[in-house]
Design a protein around this motif. Structure first.
Motif, PDB file in Angstrom:
ATOM      1  N   UNK A 433     -51.629  31.158  25.221  1.00 41.03           N
ATOM      2  CA  UNK A 433     -51.626  30.079  24.463  1.00 41.03           C
ATOM      3  C   UNK A 433     -49.955  29.713  24.039  1.00 41.03           C
ATOM      4  N   UNK A 434     -49.468  30.832  23.798  1.00 37.26           N
ATOM      5  CA  UNK A 434     -47.879  30.793  23.337  1.00 37.26           C
ATOM      6  C   UNK A 434     -47.243  30.398  24.551  1.00 37.26           C
ATOM      7  N   UNK A 435     -47.659  31.012  25.723  1.00 33.91           N
ATOM      8  CA  UNK A 435     -46.867  30.737  26.843  1.00 33.91           C
ATOM      9  C   UNK A 435     -47.141  29.109  27.426  1.00 33.91           C
ATOM     10  N   UNK A 436     -48.228  28.542  27.364  1.00 38.93           N
ATOM     11  CA  UNK A 436     -48.508  26.969  27.492  1.00 38.93           C
ATOM     12  C   UNK A 436     -47.711  26.260  26.614  1.00 38.93           C
ATOM     13  N   UNK A 437     -47.458  26.731  25.309  1.00 38.23           N
ATOM     14  CA  UNK A 437     -46.740  25.895  24.329  1.00 38.23           C
ATOM     15  C   UNK A 437     -45.400  25.955  24.448  1.00 38.23           C
ATOM     16  N   UNK A 438     -44.714  26.808  25.243  1.00 39.65           N
ATOM     17  CA  UNK A 438     -43.353  26.644  25.713  1.00 39.65           C
ATOM     18  C   UNK A 438     -43.121  25.722  26.899  1.00 39.65           C
ATOM     19  N   UNK A 439     -44.261  25.290  27.588  1.00 38.07           N
ATOM     20  CA  UNK A 439     -44.026  24.599  28.640  1.00 38.07           C
ATOM     21  C   UNK A 439     -44.723  22.928  28.412  1.00 38.07           C
ATOM     22  N   UNK A 440     -44.660  22.174  28.973  1.00 43.06           N
ATOM     23  CA  UNK A 440     -45.205  20.589  28.825  1.00 43.06           C
ATOM     24  C   UNK A 440     -46.331  20.319  29.344  1.00 43.06           C
ATOM     25  N   UNK A 441     -47.102  21.463  29.877  1.00 45.24           N
ATOM     26  CA  UNK A 441     -48.500  21.292  30.255  1.00 45.24           C
ATOM     27  C   UNK A 441     -48.568  20.918  31.664  1.00 45.24           C
ATOM     28  N   UNK A 442     -47.391  20.743  32.172  1.00 43.28           N
ATOM     29  CA  UNK A 442     -47.313  20.554  33.891  1.00 43.28           C
ATOM     30  C   UNK A 442     -47.638  21.919  34.560  1.00 43.28           C
ATOM     31  N   UNK A 443     -48.265  22.081  35.387  1.00 43.07           N
ATOM     32  CA  UNK A 443     -48.519  23.409  36.284  1.00 43.07           C
ATOM     33  C   UNK A 443     -48.890  23.199  37.542  1.00 43.07           C
ATOM     34  N   UNK A 444     -48.449  24.148  38.296  1.00 43.06           N
ATOM     35  CA  UNK A 444     -48.827  24.117  40.000  1.00 43.06           C
ATOM     36  C   UNK A 444     -50.334  24.377  40.140  1.00 43.06           C
ATOM     37  N   UNK A 445     -50.936  25.480  39.566  1.00 39.14           N
ATOM     38  CA  UNK A 445     -52.146  25.551  39.564  1.00 39.14           C
ATOM     39  C   UNK A 445     -53.117  25.045  38.318  1.00 39.14           C
ATOM     40  N   UNK A 446     -54.032  24.169  38.689  1.00 32.84           N
ATOM     41  CA  UNK A 446     -54.698  23.381  37.593  1.00 32.84           C
ATOM     42  C   UNK A 446     -55.966  24.248  37.216  1.00 32.84           C
ATOM     43  N   UNK A 447     -56.496  23.878  35.868  1.00 31.27           N
ATOM     44  CA  UNK A 447     -57.647  24.350  35.632  1.00 31.27           C
ATOM     45  C   UNK A 447     -58.938  24.643  36.622  1.00 31.27           C
ATOM     46  N   UNK A 448     -59.201  23.524  37.357  1.00 31.50           N
ATOM     47  CA  UNK A 448     -60.006  23.303  38.105  1.00 31.50           C
ATOM     48  C   UNK A 448     -59.830  24.348  39.222  1.00 31.50           C
ATOM     49  N   UNK A 449     -58.453  24.333  39.875  1.00 27.20           N
ATOM     50  CA  UNK A 449     -58.292  24.952  40.870  1.00 27.20           C
ATOM     51  C   UNK A 449     -58.510  26.608  40.596  1.00 27.20           C
ATOM     52  N   UNK A 450     -58.229  26.971  39.307  1.00 34.05           N
ATOM     53  CA  UNK A 450     -58.443  28.450  39.074  1.00 34.05           C
ATOM     54  C   UNK A 450     -59.787  28.794  39.228  1.00 34.05           C
ATOM     55  N   UNK A 451     -60.617  27.748  38.413  1.00 27.35           N
ATOM     56  CA  UNK A 451     -62.168  27.962  38.444  1.00 27.35           C
ATOM     57  C   UNK A 451     -62.781  28.137  39.494  1.00 27.35           C
ATOM     58  N   UNK A 452     -62.491  27.245  40.717  1.00 23.41           N
ATOM     59  CA  UNK A 452     -62.915  27.351  42.109  1.00 23.41           C
ATOM     60  C   UNK A 452     -62.608  28.759  42.607  1.00 23.41           C
ATOM     61  N   UNK A 453     -61.201  29.099  42.257  1.00 24.87           N
ATOM     62  CA  UNK A 453     -60.937  30.337  42.719  1.00 24.87           C
ATOM     63  C   UNK A 453     -61.733  31.550  42.166  1.00 24.87           C
TER      64      UNK A 453
END
Length: 480
Positions: A433-453
């Motif tokens: 959570x703390x790491x995500x809050x330091x960013x703007x929410x844009x990410x190379x790996x999406x939630x759906x992609x990590x779930x598929x993985x």
């Protein structure tokens, strides 16, 4: 249709949602079907456990669960301290009471009526149960059920295929994937918790939604309280020492002792404190988080009252991180904040449940502890003021760093490494959570992609690493 938060947070019993809660529910379902199928006296009931249930059901409490389920017990209300004694009475006495009716005694002989198929797996899912009931010489009813994780039970049709029967309720903001959820949030300007609350209100009145969420939170708190108040060793033969009570005493002693010394000496909090008892450690909050997770999972391992979140094996992560939010996040202790935390966590869990799996027997512990960490990370992110996109980023981080995690319970018990995994998973959620809050929410790996993985990794994982106690730590610990 979107999965309800109350399907994902359910009040039940330890030590396993898939091996204890699900089998108890399935047995009660069969008992009701059997009594409806015939008015003749039932003369025998045979119970068969397959796959992971057959391999580790004894250590996970599956046997007493199905016996009490046939007697009509409900995981949410059964007296936890009566489960094993009543199961012993059934086994020793040679009969059970169908749906708890003293007038419907059915003979039961453990050696022939409860069969563990340790090496046989049915096609649909590793956690399978088959019940057969006789009236005289005739089979009155036969039914196969699958316990698919998180306490969910799926019945099989006459051909052995799973019957996916769900109540169809139209919700205002349906979503299936993480991308769907983000699209709803961004098109409406709503937070994840607000989307989930609106959907829940399509099922029941708003006041009832809040009341049930707060009941879940009270049950989580009661579980923590029971965990920190209990000493001794856990059942099952491994002689695992319960640690939560001692850790709680140490943390409370630290705070009280430092305050008393500082007041007596006129010192600041950080002065005059022995180095090994230093409460001003900037990471002291992590000790509390790990304590809360340990307390819950020790209670779970002991067969106590717990909340599946989303499973029993991962039940300590959400309570620990929510308690962290209550204690350390501004305004985190209000009833609104608590409800919103559970709603956000439930929304993320719904994505996993609808597009992947939360069953350790199907995908390993990445589907249990990994999912719980992902849920908690997203919920904490929103609680700390993060956007929906940042929350999904936190959820992705939480799962990404659990990929490949095996389910390898030593002795088939939900103790080693499960209890500590929850403590570490809770701290990972906070870091995510703390790491995500330091960013703007844009990410190379999406939630759906990590779930598929995660699902692909689970498919590639050898069966012995998926809740069978046949691989990993389970076979590399020397038992004395």
């Amino acid at each position: 249709m979107t999965t309800s938060v109350f399907d994902l947070f359910t009040i039940g019993i330890g030590p396993s949602s898939s091996h204890t809660v699900g089998p108890m529910k399935a047995a009660a379902m069969f008992a009701r079907e059997l009594t409806a199928a015939t008015s003749e006296p039932i003369t025998r009931i045979r119970i068969e456990l397959f796959g992971s249930l057959g391999a580790t059901g004894r250590g996970h409490g599956s046997e007493p669960a199905v016996l009490l389920g046939l007697e009509g017990a409900d995981p949410a209300t059964v007296e936890t301290d009566r489960i094993q004694p009543r199961a012993n009475e059934i086994t020793d006495g040679g009969s059970l009471r169908l749906l708890g009716d003293p007038g419907r005694e059915v003979p039961f002989h453990r050696e022939v009526d409860l069969i563990l198929h340790r090496n046989t797996r049915l096609e649909f899912h590793s956690n399978a149960l088959r019940f057969t009931g006789w009236a005289g010489e005739q089979v009155a009813a036969e039914r196969t059920f699958y316990s698919v994780g998180g306490g969910f039970v799926v019945a099989a049709d006459d051909d052995g295929h799973a019957e996916m029967t769900h109540e169809r309720i139209e919700v205002p903001y349906p979503f299936r994937s993480g991308a769907d959820l983000l699209e709803v949030c961004e098109s409406t300007g709503m937070r994840i918790c607000e989307v989930m609350f609106a959907n829940e209100c399509a099922r029941r009145p708003a006041a009832q939604v809040r009341a049930r969420l707060l009941e879940i939170w009270r049950t989580m708190q009661a579980c923590v309280d029971a965990g920190v108040a209990t000493v001794g060793t856990l059942p099952g033969g491994l002689k695992v020492r319960r640690r939560a009570a001692a850790l709680y005493d140490r943390l409370v002693w630290d705070a009280e002792a430092e305050a008393a010394r500082a007041e007596a000496a006129g010192l600041a909090r950080s002065e005059g404190m022995p180095a090994d008892r230093h409460v001003d450690d900037p990471l002291i909050a992590m000790d509390w988080v790990q304590l809360w997770a340990l307390a819950v999972n020790e209670e779970n391992a002991a067969g106590g009252r717990v909340v599946t979140a989303p499973t029993n094996g991962a039940a300590g992560i959400i309570p620990a991180v929510l308690q962290y939010a209550v204690r350390f996040v501004p305004n985190g202790s209000s009833e609104d904040a608590i409800c919103n935390f559970l709603l956000t966590a439930g929304a993320i869990a719904a994505v996993y449940h609808q597009t992947a799996s939360i069953s350790g027997a199907e995908v390993g512990c990445q589907g249990e502890v990994g999912t719980a960490c992902s849920m908690a990370a997203a919920a904490l992110t929103e609680a700390m003021g993060g956007s929906a996109r940042q929350a999904c980023c936190a959820a992705e981080i939480g799962m990404e760093h659990h990929l490949g995690l095996t389910c390898d319970p030593v002795g088939g018990l939900v103790q080693i490494p499960c209890i500590e995994r929850n403590a570490i998973g809770a701290t990972k959620a906070i870091a995510s959570a703390r790491l995500a809050l330091h960013g703007d929410g844009d990410q190379i790996v999406s939630l759906d992609q990590v779930i598929r993985t995660m699902m692909q990794t689970g498919a590639d994982m050898k069966a012995k690493y998926k809740e069978t106690a046949l691989g990993g730590l389970a076979v590399n610990i020397v038992e004395c």
